[in-house]
Design an enzyme around this catalytic site. Structure first.
Site, mmCIF file in Angstrom:
data_model
loop_
_atom_site.group_PDB
_atom_site.id
_atom_site.type_symbol
_atom_site.label_atom_id
_atom_site.label_comp_id
_atom_site.label_asym_id
_atom_site.label_seq_id
_atom_site.Cartn_x
_atom_site.Cartn_y
_atom_site.Cartn_z
ATOM 1 N N ARG A 198 38.122 37.142 41.617
ATOM 2 C CA ARG A 198 37.462 38.259 42.295
ATOM 3 C C ARG A 198 37.448 39.556 41.481
ATOM 4 N NH1 ARG A 198 40.334 38.295 47.899
ATOM 5 N NH2 ARG A 198 41.749 36.809 46.897
ATOM 6 N N GLN A 231 51.134 26.988 31.736
ATOM 7 C CA GLN A 231 50.798 26.155 32.900
ATOM 8 C C GLN A 231 49.306 25.832 32.818
ATOM 9 O OE1 GLN A 231 50.498 27.997 36.716
ATOM 10 N NE2 GLN A 231 50.852 26.112 37.834
ATOM 11 N N GLY A 287 51.720 33.135 53.612
ATOM 12 C CA GLY A 287 52.607 32.118 54.167
ATOM 13 C C GLY A 287 53.417 32.740 55.300
ATOM 14 N N ALA A 319 39.114 79.055 8.617
ATOM 15 C CA ALA A 319 38.096 78.356 9.416
ATOM 16 C C ALA A 319 37.257 77.472 8.516
ATOM 17 C CB ALA A 319 37.212 79.372 10.124
ATOM 18 N N ASN A 333 39.500 63.520 2.289
ATOM 19 C CA ASN A 333 40.570 62.551 2.006
ATOM 20 C C ASN A 333 40.045 61.148 1.717
ATOM 21 O OD1 ASN A 333 39.719 62.261 4.691
ATOM 22 N ND2 ASN A 333 41.654 61.315 5.279
ATOM 23 N N SER A 369 38.260 80.506 4.066
ATOM 24 C CA SER A 369 37.368 79.781 4.977
ATOM 25 C C SER A 369 36.389 78.887 4.241
ATOM 26 C CB SER A 369 36.565 80.773 5.811
ATOM 27 O OG SER A 369 37.438 81.473 6.647
HETATM 28 C C1 UD1 Z 1 51.611 32.739 47.679
HETATM 29 C C2 UD1 Z 1 52.584 32.062 48.637
HETATM 30 C C3 UD1 Z 1 52.435 32.681 50.021
HETATM 31 C C4 UD1 Z 1 52.636 34.167 49.969
HETATM 32 C C5 UD1 Z 1 51.709 34.788 48.952
HETATM 33 C C6 UD1 Z 1 51.997 36.253 48.777
HETATM 34 C C7 UD1 Z 1 52.771 29.801 47.768
HETATM 35 C C8 UD1 Z 1 52.398 28.383 47.974
HETATM 36 N N1 UD1 Z 1 52.292 30.658 48.670
HETATM 37 O O1 UD1 Z 1 50.302 32.511 48.152
HETATM 38 O O2 UD1 Z 1 53.380 32.110 50.896
HETATM 39 O O3 UD1 Z 1 52.442 34.750 51.246
HETATM 40 O O4 UD1 Z 1 51.869 34.148 47.677
HETATM 41 O O5 UD1 Z 1 51.023 36.826 47.980
HETATM 42 O O6 UD1 Z 1 53.505 30.136 46.854
HETATM 43 N N2 UD1 Z 1 50.152 31.419 40.174
HETATM 44 C C9 UD1 Z 1 50.409 30.731 39.010
HETATM 45 N N3 UD1 Z 1 50.051 29.405 38.927
HETATM 46 C C10 UD1 Z 1 49.472 28.756 39.966
HETATM 47 C C11 UD1 Z 1 49.204 29.469 41.148
HETATM 48 C C12 UD1 Z 1 49.566 30.788 41.242
HETATM 49 O O7 UD1 Z 1 50.943 31.292 38.053
HETATM 50 O O8 UD1 Z 1 49.189 27.568 39.807
HETATM 51 C C13 UD1 Z 1 50.535 32.831 40.260
HETATM 52 C C14 UD1 Z 1 49.311 33.713 40.450
HETATM 53 O O9 UD1 Z 1 48.831 34.160 39.194
HETATM 54 C C15 UD1 Z 1 49.860 34.846 41.290
HETATM 55 C C16 UD1 Z 1 50.999 34.198 42.073
HETATM 56 O O10 UD1 Z 1 51.321 33.007 41.395
HETATM 57 O O11 UD1 Z 1 50.420 35.869 40.486
HETATM 58 C C17 UD1 Z 1 50.608 33.917 43.514
HETATM 59 O O12 UD1 Z 1 49.462 33.113 43.549
HETATM 60 P P1 UD1 Z 1 48.385 33.269 44.712
HETATM 61 O O13 UD1 Z 1 47.392 32.180 44.567
HETATM 62 O O14 UD1 Z 1 47.932 34.660 44.768
HETATM 63 O O15 UD1 Z 1 49.292 33.073 45.998
HETATM 64 P P2 UD1 Z 1 49.128 32.041 47.146
HETATM 65 O O16 UD1 Z 1 49.420 30.669 46.621
HETATM 66 O O17 UD1 Z 1 47.852 32.276 47.814
#
Ligand code: UD1
Ligand code: CA
Length: 452
Positions: A13, A68, A134, A368, A374, A393
């Protein structure tokens, strides 16, 4: 404690070519806000994935990274960093796109965790609109986290939600990470499923949810910028700095300012900056990565990578570039540019000048329009100007060249050879006078007109 930052996510987004976490708040990339926060608590590891190479280029050398690829959820992200986890340490989980968490909150989380000898301690908050988060589902002592998309009607009504920030026992993580499955609505490995597996879960309720606000789009980026800005300016003002107009003042998180310094409107201070006491900065000034002493005035100017000693005045309309050193009581005036130049105590360049790769002594007057030439199109060359020299100047000093102590350069000179101490150097065409020439020309033209 060890600190693991999750930063592999896509950030669709943001509508950006660049990974979300390198977008800046107050001039500092989000990921660096989180890394610097983490470093206060221990060794830092970062899970990277989407555009990993770009994210890595923003990280300091001493931070370990784990790839990852593909991104299969927060639990999978932590699995990818398994080598970072040690049974003897607690592991703090942070998100790379949650930049405004306060150290006090982490301290509280870590203390609660240690005191209870918990397997996991979850930072929670009450959301007015819990959509997407969550839910913290409590059943007596038992706690589990149910993701929005997996929640039933009853659970969806719960307003206490997971911030995504936790402290885990390293031992518990190592023993249970592999038990996670992706058997859920999103087909992801949820880190949150570990909470139900734990025998001892603690929660800390955060009463200031803005600290755990994430950035998903550029509207939220701007909102967090304004929260960060207000927080930093408030702290500065309470510590003895006058901020004339907070609305038009932007100060980054790594800026230190002494008491009784006044920051005028439309001023932007970015990067690592130290400013002393009794200074006046602005209006309309941008400073980046610089060190500034006491009682310095900088008006309507751009300053980057400069060291400025006490009682210096700069501007209006000056540009101090990388490697500029201004010793005590130097005066730099309007339309003066400096680069990689040391300017000695009490010396002045007040108007329309370029000083590049120059070493200038004390009590020097740069007239001035003086230019250090350089660059010959291939290489840069140095200019040195001795103590007490006077540069007339509109002189061009063609480097490499040395102007001796106490020497004078006549106005309009092009100086191509070294000037000895105390000498006068003139490098210009001699003036010619033609008596009555102008009058004769005038008369000749008038006669010609009469005849027409
Ligand atoms: C997650 C939590 C949710 C919580 C919310 C708060 C889980 C399953 N859920 O939601 O309970 O309320 O955060 O914001 O954990 N990221 C990775 N690799 C991945 C997926 C995510 O590095 O495969 C990182 C993202 O870059 C981000 C963070 O983890 O910085 C959270 O990921 P995001 O998808 O925003 O969170 P949710 O899974 O929706
Ligand atoms: Ca997700």
């Amino acid at each position: 404690m060890k600190v693991l930052i999750l930063a592999a996510g896509l950030g669709k987004r943001m509508k950006s070519k660049y990974p979300k976490v390198v977008h800046k708040i107050l001039g500092k990339p989000m990921i660096n806000w989180v890394v610097d926060l983490g470093k206060k608590f221990g060794e830092v590891g970062v899970v990277v994935g989407h555009k990993a190479e770009i994210v890595k280029s923003y990280l300091p050398q001493d931070v370990k990274t784990y790839l990852q690829e593909p991104q299969l959820g927060t639990g999978h992200a932590v699995m990818c960093a398994k080598q970072f986890i040690t049974a003897g340490d607690d592991i703090l989980i942070l998100y790379g796109d949650v930049p405004l968490l306060k150290p006090e909150t982490i301290e509280k989380l870590a203390q609660t965790h240690a005191r209870a000898k918990a397997d996991v301690t979850v930072l929670t908050f009450i959301a007015d609109d819990p959509t997407g988060y969550g839910r913290i589902v409590r059943n007596g002592e038992k706690i589990k986290i149910v993701e929005h998309k997996d929640a039933n009607e009853e659970q969806l009504k719960i307003k206490e939600v997971n911030s995504g920030i936790y402290v885990f026992s390293g031992k518990f993580l190592l023993e249970n990470l592999d038990k996670l499955s992706n058997n859920n609505a999103q087909g992801e490995y949820y880190l949150t499923d570990l909470v139900e597996m734990a025998s001892k879960v603690e929660t800390v309720l955060l009463d200031d949810p803005v600290q755990v606000s994430g950035v998903n789009d550029r509207v939220q980026l701007a909102q967090l910028e304004s929260v960060a800005k207000e927080r930093i300016l408030k702290e500065l003002m309470l510590s003895g700095v006058t901020v004339v107009d907070p609305a038009s003042t932007f100060v980054g998180p790594d800026v230190k300012i002494g008491i009784d310094t006044i920051i005028h409107p439309f001023t932007i201070l970015e990067g690592n900056i130290t400013i002393g006491e009794d200074c006046e900065i602005g209006p309309y000034t941008r400073i980046k990565d610089s060190t500034i002493g006491n009682n310095v005035k900088i008006m309507r100017s751009e300053v980057e990578g400069a060291i400025i000693e006490n009682n210096v005045s700069v501007g209006p309309f000056a540009r101090l570039r990388e490697g500029t050193v201004l010793k005590e009581k130097v005066k730099i005036g309007n339309f003066v540019e400096t680069k990689k130049s040391v300017i000695g105590k009490n010396s002045k360049a007040q108007h329309l000048t370029y000083l590049g790769d120059a070493t200038i002594g004390e009590d020097v007057n740069i007239g001035a329009g003086t230019i250090t030439c350089n660059y010959d199109g291939y290489k840069k060359y140095p200019t040195s100007i001795g103590d007490g020299a006077f540069i007339g100047s509109n002189s061009s000093l063609v480097a490499p060249v040395k102007i001796g102590k106490g020497a004078i350069v006549g106005a309009g000179s092009v100086i191509t050879e070294d000037v000895p101490d105390d000498a006068l150097a003139l490098g210009r065409a001699r003036q010619v006078i033609k008596e009555n020439w102008a009058k004769m020309k005038r008369e000749a033209m008038e006669n010609a007109n009469h005849k027409e």
